[in-house]
Design a protein around this motif. Structure first.
Motif, PDB file in Angstrom:
ATOM      1  N   ILE A 154      74.274  30.529  31.783  1.00 42.60           N
ATOM      2  CA  ILE A 154      75.056  31.656  31.298  1.00 42.60           C
ATOM      3  C   ILE A 154      76.264  31.204  30.471  1.00 42.60           C
ATOM      4  N   GLN A 155      76.670  29.943  30.648  1.00 47.06           N
ATOM      5  CA  GLN A 155      77.771  29.399  29.856  1.00 47.06           C
ATOM      6  C   GLN A 155      77.379  29.195  28.397  1.00 47.06           C
ATOM      7  N   SER A 156      76.078  29.306  28.098  1.00 49.92           N
ATOM      8  CA  SER A 156      75.644  29.123  26.708  1.00 49.92           C
ATOM      9  C   SER A 156      76.212  30.200  25.792  1.00 49.92           C
ATOM     10  N   TYR A 157      76.591  31.365  26.351  1.00 49.27           N
ATOM     11  CA  TYR A 157      77.244  32.399  25.544  1.00 49.27           C
ATOM     12  C   TYR A 157      78.496  31.829  24.873  1.00 49.27           C
ATOM     13  N   ASN A 158      79.252  31.015  25.634  1.00 50.90           N
ATOM     14  CA  ASN A 158      80.508  30.474  25.127  1.00 50.90           C
ATOM     15  C   ASN A 158      80.306  29.404  24.068  1.00 50.90           C
ATOM     16  N   ALA A 159      79.088  28.834  24.001  1.00 54.20           N
ATOM     17  CA  ALA A 159      78.819  27.786  23.017  1.00 54.20           C
ATOM     18  C   ALA A 159      78.822  28.317  21.589  1.00 54.20           C
ATOM     19  N   VAL A 160      78.987  29.629  21.440  1.00 53.37           N
ATOM     20  CA  VAL A 160      79.078  30.203  20.095  1.00 53.37           C
ATOM     21  C   VAL A 160      80.297  29.658  19.347  1.00 53.37           C
ATOM     22  N   VAL A 161      81.315  29.200  20.078  1.00 53.22           N
ATOM     23  CA  VAL A 161      82.558  28.753  19.443  1.00 53.22           C
ATOM     24  C   VAL A 161      82.304  27.615  18.460  1.00 53.22           C
ATOM     25  N   SER A 162      81.499  26.633  18.851  1.00 54.44           N
ATOM     26  CA  SER A 162      81.258  25.501  17.949  1.00 54.44           C
ATOM     27  C   SER A 162      80.494  25.944  16.714  1.00 54.44           C
ATOM     28  N   LEU A 163      79.615  26.940  16.851  1.00 55.54           N
ATOM     29  CA  LEU A 163      78.917  27.483  15.681  1.00 55.54           C
ATOM     30  C   LEU A 163      79.894  28.199  14.749  1.00 55.54           C
ATOM     31  N   LEU A 164      80.799  28.966  15.336  1.00 54.13           N
ATOM     32  CA  LEU A 164      81.787  29.684  14.522  1.00 54.13           C
ATOM     33  C   LEU A 164      82.673  28.725  13.742  1.00 54.13           C
ATOM     34  N   ASN A 168      74.005  31.681  22.533  1.00 55.78           N
ATOM     35  CA  ASN A 168      75.061  31.305  21.590  1.00 55.78           C
ATOM     36  C   ASN A 168      74.663  31.648  20.163  1.00 55.78           C
ATOM     37  N   GLU A 169      73.369  31.514  19.856  1.00 55.40           N
ATOM     38  CA  GLU A 169      72.901  31.807  18.504  1.00 55.40           C
ATOM     39  C   GLU A 169      72.913  33.299  18.209  1.00 55.40           C
ATOM     40  N   THR A 170      72.497  34.121  19.178  1.00 58.76           N
ATOM     41  CA  THR A 170      72.536  35.562  18.935  1.00 58.76           C
ATOM     42  C   THR A 170      73.971  36.086  18.980  1.00 58.76           C
ATOM     43  N   ASN A 171      74.844  35.441  19.750  1.00 58.39           N
ATOM     44  CA  ASN A 171      76.266  35.776  19.655  1.00 58.39           C
ATOM     45  C   ASN A 171      76.769  35.541  18.241  1.00 58.39           C
ATOM     46  N   PHE A 172      76.369  34.404  17.668  1.00 59.45           N
ATOM     47  CA  PHE A 172      76.803  34.073  16.313  1.00 59.45           C
ATOM     48  C   PHE A 172      76.211  35.045  15.296  1.00 59.45           C
ATOM     49  N   ILE A 173      74.922  35.348  15.432  1.00 57.40           N
ATOM     50  CA  ILE A 173      74.280  36.281  14.501  1.00 57.40           C
ATOM     51  C   ILE A 173      74.929  37.659  14.600  1.00 57.40           C
ATOM     52  N   GLY A 174      75.201  38.108  15.839  1.00 58.94           N
ATOM     53  CA  GLY A 174      75.867  39.399  16.018  1.00 58.94           C
ATOM     54  C   GLY A 174      77.229  39.426  15.353  1.00 58.94           C
ATOM     55  N   TYR A 175      77.971  38.324  15.489  1.00 56.11           N
ATOM     56  CA  TYR A 175      79.267  38.217  14.821  1.00 56.11           C
ATOM     57  C   TYR A 175      79.088  38.253  13.311  1.00 56.11           C
ATOM     58  N   LEU A 176      78.147  37.452  12.809  1.00 56.86           N
ATOM     59  CA  LEU A 176      78.006  37.273  11.364  1.00 56.86           C
ATOM     60  C   LEU A 176      77.631  38.582  10.668  1.00 56.86           C
ATOM     61  N   VAL A 177      76.636  39.283  11.214  1.00 59.43           N
ATOM     62  CA  VAL A 177      76.197  40.518  10.563  1.00 59.43           C
ATOM     63  C   VAL A 177      77.281  41.587  10.638  1.00 59.43           C
ATOM     64  N   THR A 178      78.095  41.555  11.677  1.00 57.59           N
ATOM     65  CA  THR A 178      79.162  42.546  11.826  1.00 57.59           C
ATOM     66  C   THR A 178      80.362  42.199  10.952  1.00 57.59           C
ATOM     67  N   ALA A 179      80.696  40.904  10.870  1.00 57.22           N
ATOM     68  CA  ALA A 179      81.835  40.475  10.048  1.00 57.22           C
ATOM     69  C   ALA A 179      81.562  40.677   8.563  1.00 57.22           C
ATOM     70  N   LYS A 180      80.300  40.532   8.161  1.00 51.31           N
ATOM     71  CA  LYS A 180      79.959  40.669   6.751  1.00 51.31           C
ATOM     72  C   LYS A 180      79.611  42.105   6.369  1.00 51.31           C
ATOM     73  N   ASN A 181      79.710  43.009   7.327  1.00 50.30           N
ATOM     74  CA  ASN A 181      79.484  44.417   7.035  1.00 50.30           C
ATOM     75  C   ASN A 181      80.616  44.944   6.155  1.00 50.30           C
ATOM     76  N   HIS A 194      73.829  41.483  18.112  1.00 51.87           N
ATOM     77  CA  HIS A 194      73.349  40.423  19.012  1.00 51.87           C
ATOM     78  C   HIS A 194      71.924  40.703  19.456  1.00 51.87           C
ATOM     79  N   GLU A 195      71.658  41.934  19.912  1.00 49.23           N
ATOM     80  CA  GLU A 195      70.325  42.259  20.428  1.00 49.23           C
ATOM     81  C   GLU A 195      69.284  42.276  19.311  1.00 49.23           C
ATOM     82  N   ILE A 196      69.670  42.685  18.114  1.00 45.27           N
ATOM     83  CA  ILE A 196      68.742  42.600  16.978  1.00 45.27           C
ATOM     84  C   ILE A 196      68.434  41.138  16.670  1.00 45.27           C
ATOM     85  N   GLY A 197      69.429  40.268  16.842  1.00 46.09           N
ATOM     86  CA  GLY A 197      69.191  38.836  16.669  1.00 46.09           C
ATOM     87  C   GLY A 197      68.088  38.345  17.590  1.00 46.09           C
TER      88      GLY A 197
END
Length: 355
Positions: free
Chosen positions: A336-346, A244-257, A232-235
């Motif tokens: 701060i609720q924008s963190y939760n908006a990662v769901v629609s991206l996922l 929400n976008e860096t939450n998604f990027i953090g998920y994506l790079v970790t899931a595809k590891n 997330h922080e590298i994002g």
């Protein structure tokens, strides 16, 4: 009548705010000339300057600035009281310089084109799609937990050091850039925060210092959450400011590891957000879906709850309120609720790329 330099700098704050808001309405300009133009050059310079240092220069910078401010107020308190308008002018001048530096170094990324546009995703809030995706995530999370522990009742503990997790995350970005070249990450600058205890009391898992471009991760986090926060922080370092976008990027790079521990960390992270969204929208369906989770995964979620609850304090809501206002002031209308908006991206991403 001549205007002093200090007055001019202070007055320029209003013009800067107007200019940034105007520029923010031209996301294509920000994307082309700043986010993919000037910013990568600036960020690599600062990562080269500070990335090799084993501790956080950004943490020290903030600490020294706070100490200097306290000393200044104590020594100058009588002068300040006698010259209130002059002191107010000086405060506005400092804010003006900070505002300019922040936006030049990183902050204009808040106004770039949305990540969904770059990934050609169509976000929806369809409830049935959320239910279906959450069920798929539960299956993947349960499978990953059992693969690692060979016992559905045992929580996952990642056996790597924090330094090793940083290295594995960087390797994950090397793999991810093959599929998404715009997520190419070079010249790493990732560190555990020197003030992780303070961050935890404030309720933060990490942060990017925009003035040194160092990614700071809360070193007290449970190990199974550490990889996604690092991603997330590298994002943020790559120029994506929206949470929400860096939450998604953090998920994506970790899931595809390629690492199985990291895959589990990613699935559990995404699942937590989906379950929260499900609970908010229909508690009965949440209870039904949550019952499908293996005891080991539930134990990991409980570990996170115990961790954050053990640091709860009366000041945490204040810090979060300040951060909420900061996000809203920087084009994050949900705060701060924008963190939760990662769901629609996922959900949108996995419609195109099934789990």
């Amino acid at each position: 009548m001549k205007i002093s330099l200090k007055n001019a700098i202070a007055l320029s704050l209003v013009l800067q705010i107007i200019f940034v808001k105007w520029l923010g309405s031209h996301t294509d300009w920000v994307e082309n000339y700043y986010s993919t133009g000037l910013y990568p050059f600036i960020s690599k310079i600062f990562r080269s300057l500070f990335g090799w240092i084993p501790f956080s220069m950004g943490d020290l910078l903030y600490f020294l600035l706070i100490i200097m401010a306290i000393v200044f107020f104590i020594k100058s308190r009588k002068t300040i009281l006698r010259n209130k308008l002059k002191f107010l002018r000086d405060i506005v001048m400092v804010l003006s310089v900070a505002y300019f530096t922040f936006h030049l170094m990183w902050g204009l990324n808040y106004y770039r084109e949305p990540l969904a546009v770059k990934l050609k995703l169509t976000e929806t809030k369809d409830f049935q799609e959320l239910i279906d995706f959450t069920k798929q995530l539960i299956q993947k999370t349960n499978e990953a937990q059992f693969f690692i522990t060979q016992d559905s009742s045992i929580p996952v503990h990642i056996p790597y050091s924090q330094k090793e997790m940083f290295q594995i995350t960087v390797a994950g970005y090397d793999n991810l850039k093959i599929e998404h070249p715009f997520l190419n990450y070079s010249t790493p600058s990732i560190k555990a925060s020197l003030f992780s205890t303070g961050l935890t009391y404030m309720g933060y898992a990490g942060y990017l210092n925009p003035f040194t471009n160092e990614a700071q991760v809360n070193g007290l986090l449970p190990s199974f959450r550490f990889p996604v926060v690092t991603g997330h922080e590298i994002g943020h370092q790559l120029g994506y400011s929206a949470e929400n976008e860096t939450n998604f990027i953090g998920y994506l790079v970790t899931a595809k590891n390629k690492d199985k521990y990291f895959q589990y960390a990613a699935y559990a992270y995404a699942l937590g957000y989906c379950l929260n969204d499900l609970h908010r929208r229909d508690p009965e369906i949440f209870d039904m879906v949550f019952s499908k989770l293996s005891p080991g995964v539930k134990a990991n979620f409980q570990e996170m709850n115990v961790f954050w609850n053990s640091y709860k304090n009366p000041m945490e809501p204040v810090f979060k309120s300040i951060f909420n206002s900061f996000l809203k002031a920087n084009n994050q209308t949900e705060g701060i609720q924008s963190y939760n908006a990662v769901v629609s991206l996922l959900v949108a991403y996995h419609k195109q790329h099934p789990l």
